[in-house]
Write a protein that holds these residues in place. Sequence first.
Motif, PDB file in Angstrom:
ATOM      1  N   GLY A 245      -0.091  -4.184   2.666  1.00 52.26           N
ATOM      2  CA  GLY A 245      -1.546  -4.213   2.688  1.00 52.26           C
ATOM      3  C   GLY A 245      -2.126  -5.600   2.807  1.00 52.26           C
TER       4      GLY A 245
ATOM      5  N   ASP B  74       0.836  -1.197   0.000  1.00 50.93           N
ATOM      6  CA  ASP B  74       0.000   0.000   0.000  1.00 50.93           C
ATOM      7  C   ASP B  74       0.871   1.246   0.000  1.00 50.93           C
TER       8      ASP B  74
ATOM      9  N   GLY C 147      -3.334  -6.433   6.422  1.00 47.53           N
ATOM     10  CA  GLY C 147      -2.928  -5.042   6.537  1.00 47.53           C
ATOM     11  C   GLY C 147      -3.082  -4.484   7.928  1.00 47.53           C
TER      12      GLY C 147
END
Length: 450
Positions: A422, A392, A434
């Motif tokens: 994530g 992410d 995550g």
Amino acid sequence: MSGTLIVNARLVNEGRQYEGDLRIADGRIAQIGDGLQARPGEEVVDAAGRWLLPGMIDDQVHFREPGLTHKGDVASESAAAVAGGLTSFMDMPNTNPPTLGAAALEAKYAAARGRAWANHGFYLGASNDNLEAVRTLDPKTAPGIKVFMGASTGNMLVDDPDTLDGIFREAPTPIITHCEDTPTIDATMAAFKARYGEDGLTPAMHPDIRSRQACIKSTELALSLARRHGTRLHVLHISTADELALFERGPLVDAAGKVRKRITAETCIHFLRFDRGDYARLGNFIKCNPAIKDASDRQALVQALLDDVIDVLATDHAPHTLEEKQRPYLQAPSGLPLVQYALLAAIELVHEGRMDIARVVQKTAHAPAQLFDVAQRGFLREGYWADLALVDDAPLTVRREDVLSKCGWSPFEGTTFRSRIGATWVNGRLVWNGRELVGSADGQRLEFAR
């Protein structure tokens, strides 16, 4: 197991980044393509343009089991690993008792079954008196044979010249070495004690006591033995710019994907993120062997990864309790807990413009799989096991309360990384969403295609 379809990902594999979808079925990567359509019962994950990487394969961890489990164990440390996108690990033999024979090796595999969140392999250790165990090792049962050519715990320092020669001559797997020359370290330590007194020694002196000369001398010996016998040698945790001239520059594998180098090198994430200037702030929390050294070494090691002088980037994850690390310098043990944040620390080099993401994947996933003959892992390839990390682009500040390692601290506390993990899949199963661990600890024993 129901399948999973990851769509709109930015896949990173074998030197390329490209948009695509990836289907997981029966634990493996079933299909990679563009515009894949969900099948009945499949879970669909929209990656929304985020990086999808093969999970990190860490060729050097100390998970402390058996015998040192107040610091960490296979369950706790592998949990931290998958939270960091690390899906396979290779654990060192300097436990209590040390892993010096086939029975001890199998006992470690048995203890990991159903408890390890990540896939796992265990090294056989060498000592001055287990040459027969080294010679008769089944090469399919271990990633390699670990030789401590420097100070170690217990019966694991190999300093007998005839034994060393025999190990390098007889080893049926790659030899993995910790290279520091013990007599050099002992002489320097004695000189520092004489000058400053035991109470006057500080962590800032560690890179001078565990000196670059000790590293160079031991590494030169290992390379001379390997060249004499044609041994496949992998030198761990290179910490100095000086040692880099000893290694071959160039790709690890040839055009057919076969490992072309007989002698390879690894460095670790802490040598890329810390240097001598950080001892004033972190003290014993970055005390490790070999020592973190100068800023110039740090820069040279990053360049060596770019130049394919260093082949693998790993952690040397080695947890100790807070109480142990807060002791005076001489009593504080060496080692850092790193698996939870190592991949993010490597990706930070990408954000800094010093390395591209494909290079990170090469050094943390492809190269360890190739070097250790790991079967069907380390790549985004159809038919391979689905060991995956989704990255992410959202900042993550490391907090002590979020550390999953049993030791409960991190040298990166207070650091803000520009990415976070994530999701992590191990053998096609989501194990990190995550925020927390999910599912169960079903890591598999690594298979070595030898």
